[in-house]
Design a protein around this motif. Structure first.
Motif, mmCIF file in Angstrom:
data_model
loop_
_atom_site.group_PDB
_atom_site.id
_atom_site.type_symbol
_atom_site.label_atom_id
_atom_site.label_comp_id
_atom_site.label_asym_id
_atom_site.label_seq_id
_atom_site.Cartn_x
_atom_site.Cartn_y
_atom_site.Cartn_z
ATOM 1 N N VAL A 1 0.849 -1.184 0.000
ATOM 2 C CA VAL A 1 0.000 0.000 0.000
ATOM 3 C C VAL A 1 0.890 1.241 0.000
ATOM 4 C CG1 VAL A 1 -1.804 1.277 1.218
ATOM 5 C CG2 VAL A 1 -1.735 -1.209 1.379
ATOM 6 N N ALA A 2 0.609 2.165 -0.899
ATOM 7 C CA ALA A 2 1.233 3.486 -0.869
ATOM 8 C C ALA A 2 0.171 4.469 -0.410
ATOM 9 C CB ALA A 2 1.749 3.871 -2.251
ATOM 10 N N SER A 3 0.573 5.418 0.420
ATOM 11 C CA SER A 3 -0.380 6.400 0.927
ATOM 12 C C SER A 3 0.211 7.808 0.813
ATOM 13 C CB SER A 3 -0.750 6.090 2.378
ATOM 14 O OG SER A 3 -1.745 6.993 2.834
ATOM 15 N N PRO A 4 0.034 8.428 -0.372
ATOM 16 C CA PRO A 4 0.493 9.804 -0.528
ATOM 17 C C PRO A 4 -0.546 10.784 0.014
ATOM 18 C CG PRO A 4 -0.380 8.989 -2.596
ATOM 19 C CD PRO A 4 -0.456 7.848 -1.610
ATOM 20 N N SER B 1 -5.562 12.627 1.391
ATOM 21 C CA SER B 1 -4.708 11.451 1.442
ATOM 22 C C SER B 1 -5.282 10.400 0.502
ATOM 23 C CB SER B 1 -4.628 10.903 2.863
ATOM 24 O OG SER B 1 -3.695 9.863 2.945
ATOM 25 N N ALA B 2 -4.506 9.372 0.225
ATOM 26 C CA ALA B 2 -4.958 8.300 -0.660
ATOM 27 C C ALA B 2 -4.421 6.958 -0.169
ATOM 28 C CB ALA B 2 -4.482 8.565 -2.088
ATOM 29 N N LEU B 3 -5.045 5.894 -0.621
ATOM 30 C CA LEU B 3 -4.566 4.532 -0.418
ATOM 31 C C LEU B 3 -4.501 3.884 -1.795
ATOM 32 C CD1 LEU B 3 -6.863 3.423 2.566
ATOM 33 C CD2 LEU B 3 -4.445 4.101 2.691
ATOM 34 N N VAL B 4 -3.315 3.465 -2.221
ATOM 35 C CA VAL B 4 -3.126 2.853 -3.526
ATOM 36 C C VAL B 4 -2.568 1.459 -3.297
ATOM 37 C CG1 VAL B 4 -2.005 3.046 -5.775
ATOM 38 C CG2 VAL B 4 -2.674 5.130 -4.531
ATOM 39 N N PHE B 5 -3.373 0.438 -3.592
ATOM 40 C CA PHE B 5 -2.979 -0.956 -3.360
ATOM 41 C C PHE B 5 -2.325 -1.544 -4.609
ATOM 42 C CE2 PHE B 5 -5.859 -0.142 -0.001
ATOM 43 C CZ PHE B 5 -5.621 -1.074 0.985
ATOM 44 N N SER B 6 -1.261 -2.326 -4.385
ATOM 45 C CA SER B 6 -0.616 -3.010 -5.519
ATOM 46 C C SER B 6 -0.469 -4.486 -5.211
ATOM 47 C CB SER B 6 0.745 -2.385 -5.824
ATOM 48 O OG SER B 6 1.603 -2.472 -4.716
#
Length: 166
Positions: A135-138, A161-166
């Motif tokens: 998870v990236a959270s910019p 903010s965001a949550l980007v799952f890979s």
């Protein structure tokens, strides 16, 4: 840091429903929202041990149509100041489905010029739904009174903010 701002401004990206269909654990998942983060004691220009608490609220786009929103509780701590943060942080996410995920952020770049945080942290889901996913959270969290860095300390920052799952 510009990457963090662009990701937050763009928000989640809609993807075709056919992508990863039937694979809930591998669903494409992006969430955008906001965080509110509190520091105890408040941040000053000198780094010191600091406890971090907060919460997040997100709207999500996913190839798994059951996931549409999430709320989170954030906790952690480390050496923090108005200039830079070196912390280990955990985010416990509760999905709109009632399921939970715990993310431990083990990689982070959080410059905090005058208490204004430009956040790009990355971690891994350590338990619950989506276990094992990265998870990236910019995000960009701002204080309403950056002058508090010099007197009294910044106790609260808020922003997208965001949550980007890979």
């Amino acid at each position: 840091m510009a990457v963090a701002v662009v990701l937050v401004a763009a928000g989640p990206v809609a993807l075709p429903a056919s992508a990863h269909s039937g694979e809930r654990a591998d669903a494409v998942l992006n969430c955008a929202g906001s965080n509110s983060i509190a520091f105890s004691p408040g941040l000053t220009f000198s780094a010191k041990p600091t406890r971090i608490t907060g919460h997040g609220d997100y709207r999500c786009v996913s190839t798994d149509p059951s996931v549409t929103a999430a709320k989170s509780v954030i906790k952690g701590g480390g050496e923090n100041s108005c200039l830079l943060s070196h912390s280990v942080t955990e985010e416990r996410i509760t999905w709109n489905t009632g399921e939970q995920s715990t993310v431990v952020y083990d990689v982070g770049v959080v410059p905090q010029p005058a208490g204004e945080a430009v956040v790009l942290v990355a971690g891994k889901v350590t338990s619950g739904r989506f276990t094992g996913r990265r998870v990236a959270s910019p995000g960009v969290q701002l204080t309403v009174d950056p002058l508090k860095c010099g007197s009294g300390g910044v106790r609260l920052i808020e922003g997208p903010s965001a949550l980007v799952f890979s």
